[in-house]
Design an enzyme around this catalytic site. Structure first.
Site, PDB file in Angstrom:
ATOM      1  CG  LEU A 396      -1.861  -1.191   1.355  1.00  0.00           C
ATOM      2  CD1 LEU A 396      -2.706  -1.077   2.609  1.00  0.00           C
ATOM      3  CD2 LEU A 396      -2.750  -1.302   0.136  1.00  0.00           C
ATOM      4  CD  GLU A 398      -1.884   4.426  -2.670  1.00  0.00           C
ATOM      5  OE1 GLU A 398      -2.865   3.666  -2.558  1.00  0.00           O
ATOM      6  OE2 GLU A 398      -1.170   4.784  -1.698  1.00  0.00           O
ATOM      7  CG  PHE A 421     -11.447   3.035  -4.800  1.00  0.00           C
ATOM      8  CD1 PHE A 421     -12.715   2.925  -5.349  1.00  0.00           C
ATOM      9  CD2 PHE A 421     -10.999   2.019  -3.976  1.00  0.00           C
ATOM     10  CE1 PHE A 421     -13.520   1.831  -5.072  1.00  0.00           C
ATOM     11  CE2 PHE A 421     -11.783   0.912  -3.696  1.00  0.00           C
ATOM     12  CZ  PHE A 421     -13.057   0.819  -4.248  1.00  0.00           C
ATOM     13  CG  PHE A 424      -6.992   5.015  -2.468  1.00  0.00           C
ATOM     14  CD1 PHE A 424      -7.845   5.720  -1.646  1.00  0.00           C
ATOM     15  CD2 PHE A 424      -7.170   3.647  -2.580  1.00  0.00           C
ATOM     16  CE1 PHE A 424      -8.859   5.093  -0.937  1.00  0.00           C
ATOM     17  CE2 PHE A 424      -8.177   3.000  -1.885  1.00  0.00           C
ATOM     18  CZ  PHE A 424      -9.024   3.722  -1.060  1.00  0.00           C
ATOM     19  CG  HIS A 465     -13.901   4.275  -1.405  1.00  0.00           C
ATOM     20  ND1 HIS A 465     -13.809   4.687  -0.096  1.00  0.00           N
ATOM     21  CD2 HIS A 465     -13.065   3.200  -1.525  1.00  0.00           C
ATOM     22  CE1 HIS A 465     -12.974   3.885   0.558  1.00  0.00           C
ATOM     23  NE2 HIS A 465     -12.512   2.980  -0.284  1.00  0.00           N
TER      24      HIS A 465
END
Length: 659
Positions: A396, A398, A421, A424, A465
């Site tokens: 996790l 990005e 999503f 993020f 989201h």
């Protein structure tokens, strides 16, 4: 300071001396030029030269290095022409960035150096990608990336080390621990006594070395890199050193206790190594004088040439063109006429699969995209077909993965990164807008990266989201943005985005995944980036939209057959199709711009302003806009429907027609 020569020959020891002396003499000259106001800024590495010189000489010439401000020795050891370096420092077009960036904010593929940006440690994830490319290509290479002690507080430091450890990437993360992050001492930067202790937390080997001992630095990196080429794994190296001058010259060193300056002055890496070589009989005073004279002559020749170079002349056309790697898209028509009814989500999956077949150097990365197939199952079955090397689950992180995608591009690969999503992507924002987007403009390195962005509301998924955040990137030169509204475009635009060597943000609306379907070609094809399409034709008004807005507007027009509108599906948001818009506006005289994003600051504002400026004489009414409320996206369905513009578009059309 103890120098252990081990098995190293006199020639090797002498080469290290010449290499460490050159950046010192250049620095001394730069400080004089700074006082003479002949250069504008200087980040001094005096006292730290042993790290850059020793580590660079320990590597093979075609192994990538990612340096920082104080690593002049990397560039001199790699034989970057001094004239070009000095031109770079002066902002001359003969430098590495044509005057577009300063100091060591550049890269050079010729010398396998990838420079920094001002956002510290943003280059560490890039090193991961470079190393990953070497592994995928079965090249036994290592990558070296530098960090300062202050930079270890950055999130990219943690993310890059974690990814390298999980993927067993052959990256040497070399921390230059010089005691201060600008003026902030280390006891205000981190709690551990030494940074080397952090290695265990990542499950990687970690060693601490005397960063002022060039022979120790060289020997350590020689041994580590040999091991890593045979058995790929990351290593954390903490090199203890000290910065003898300010962060940059204007900062000064008043915040440094004199006792520290005195202590580290006695540990000077150049003078101490010189004394050692004198004791060993490898150097004499006469040889030292001869070496110094030769280096100073080389410096003076380079400077004289750089000072004669003219400053860059501004050319607006060239500046705009250089934001993107030149690329003329060749339209790929379907190889055969066979079509299959497919949903929007299937079309995206088709494009990824076909592009994986078309480009063996394409790597897919994202959270849960491997065996699980992604949260929307778009890559379901891809691991079985293409293997885990090319379809990679990521931690996790990005920022690290987007940075690694740039590294893959630097080292000969294409990369697709899936945001689980679109919301993020904020965690990787810096890598997109400052690394990917600016890389080609700054030093000619394209970023062959596509970032897929599952976006949009309508599923009662709440504030984190459901966002439509395409406007965040619309403002950033160097990026391309596509946003398909239907299965045909979804497949064709994704194939085109992957083909394009520039960074592309690919937005895909989650509510369209399984709600729309169409018969689309089974074979590979592309849809041109930058070209809009008319999905309805009429004389009454022009509606300009994209994504879900296309479906809302089609539904309204079907409900009101008496309204005859040009409905323009932009498809590409950056660059957007001004010609198609202008032609329609001149025909209808009335314009409504619609998007799902919040109204204020949305893309519609730019389009409306452009239409008002360039099509004013064709307008019969004010240019109008409709978008979502200027709030976060609410969770409850009733609140979400009120937030979205769907039920306000119809009234805005009627208002515009009545004007």
């Amino acid at each position: 300071m103890k120098f252990r020569r081990k098995h190293y020959t006199d020639d090797t020891l002498l080469a290290l001396y010449k290499a460490i002396l050159k950046p010192r003499l250049i620095e001394e000259k730069m400080l004089i030029l700074l006082r003479q106001n002949r250069i504008s800024k200087w980040f001094s590495g005096i006292g730290q030269e042993a790290i850059a010189v020793g580590s660079t000489m320990a590597l093979q010439e075609d192994e990538y290095i990612l340096p920082l401000h104080r690593n002049l020795g990397v560039f001199t050891v790699r034989n970057c022409p001094l004239h070009q370096l000095f031109a770079q420092f002066q902002g001359k077009p003969t430098g590495f960035t044509k005057g577009r960036d300063r100091s060591f904010h550049f890269g050079t593929q010729e010398h396998h150096i990838i420079g920094m940006i001002s956002h510290l440690n943003a280059q560490l994830p890039v090193a991961d990608g470079i190393a990953l490319a070497d592994m995928l290509a079965n090249r036994n290479k290592v990558t070296l990336a530098y960090s300062g002690d202050g930079g270890t507080s950055e999130g990219d430091f943690h993310e890059a080390l974690n990814v390298a450890a999980v993927w067993n990437l052959p990256v040497i993360f070399l921390i230059e621990n010089n005691g201060y992050g600008l003026s902030t001492p280390n006891n205000e930067q981190y709690k551990c006594e030494y940074l080397v202790s952090r290695g265990a937390g990542y499950g990687m080997k970690a060693v601490q070395i005397d960063g002022n001992n060039v022979l120790e630095v060289y020997d350590t990196i020689v041994q580590l890199s040999a091991q890593m080429r045979e058995n790929p794994h990351p290593v954390l190296v903490e090199a203890l050193t000290f910065r003898m001058r300010g962060h940059e010259e204007a900062s000064g060193t008043k915040y440094v206790p004199q006792v520290l300056l005195d202590k580290w002055s006695a540990l000077d890496p150049v003078s101490n190594y010189e004394k050692f070589l004198l004791q060993e009989g490898i150097l004499t005073e006469a040889v030292i004088a001869e070496i110094r004279a030769l280096i100073k002559e080389e410096i003076n020749v380079g400077l004289e040439k750089a000072f004669l170079d003219k400053m860059p002349e501004a050319d607006t056309k060239q500046e705009l063109q250089d934001m993107y790697k030149p690329f003329v898209q060749t339209a790929h028509a379907p190889a055969n006429a066979t079509k299959t009814e497919k949903r929007y989500i299937d079309a995206i999956s088709d494009a990824l699969r076909e592009s994986m077949l078309a480009y063996p150097n394409l790597v897919l990365m994202g959270q849960d995209i491997a065996e699980y197939g992604g949260v929307f199952k778009i890559t379901d079955g891809f691991v079985k077909q293409f293997g885990k090397e090319r379809v990679r689950n990521t931690p996790l992180c990005e920022s690290a993965i987007i940075g690694a995608a740039l590294g893959l591009s630097i080292n000969g690969y294409k990369a697709m990164v899936e945001m689980q999503f679109a919301d993020f992507v904020s965690c990787g924002f810096n890598q997109i807008v400052n690394n990917l987007a600016k890389s080609y403009y700054r030093w000619g390195q394209h970023a062959d990266v596509v970032i897929r962005m599952p976006t949009g509301a309508g599923t009662a998924a709440g504030p984190f989201h459901s966002q439509s955040n395409e406007a965040w990137f619309f403002h950033t030169p160097g990026l391309k943005i596509v946003y398909p509204s239907n299965p045909y475009d979804a497949k064709g635009l994704l194939n085109a985005a992957i083909e394009d060597p520039n960074p592309v943000m690919y937005f895909e609306h989650k509510s369209l995944y399984r709600s729309v379907a169409a018969a689309i070609p089974d074979s590979y094809y592309t849809v041109p980036i930058g070209k809009a399409v008319l999905t309805a034709i009429g004389e009454d008004l022009t509606i300009i939209t994209y994504g879900m807005g296309v479906h809302w507007c089609l539904e309204i027009l079907a409900k009101h057959p008496e309204i005859h509108a040009d409905l323009i599906d932009l498809r590409t948001l950056l660059p957007w199709d001004k010609e198609t818009v202008a032609a329609s506006v001149k025909k209808t005289g009335k314009v409504l711009v619609v998007h799902e994003d919040c109204l204020t600051g949305g893309i519609g504002g730019e389009i409306a302003a452009w239409v008002a400026e360039h099509c004013f004489t064709s307008l019969d009414a004010p240019v109008m806009r409709e978008g979502s409320l200027d709030t976060a996206v609410p969770f409850a369905p009733t609140l979400e429907q009120n937030f979205l513009p769907k039920y306000r578009i119809e009234e805005k059309i009627k208002k515009l027609l009545a004007f």
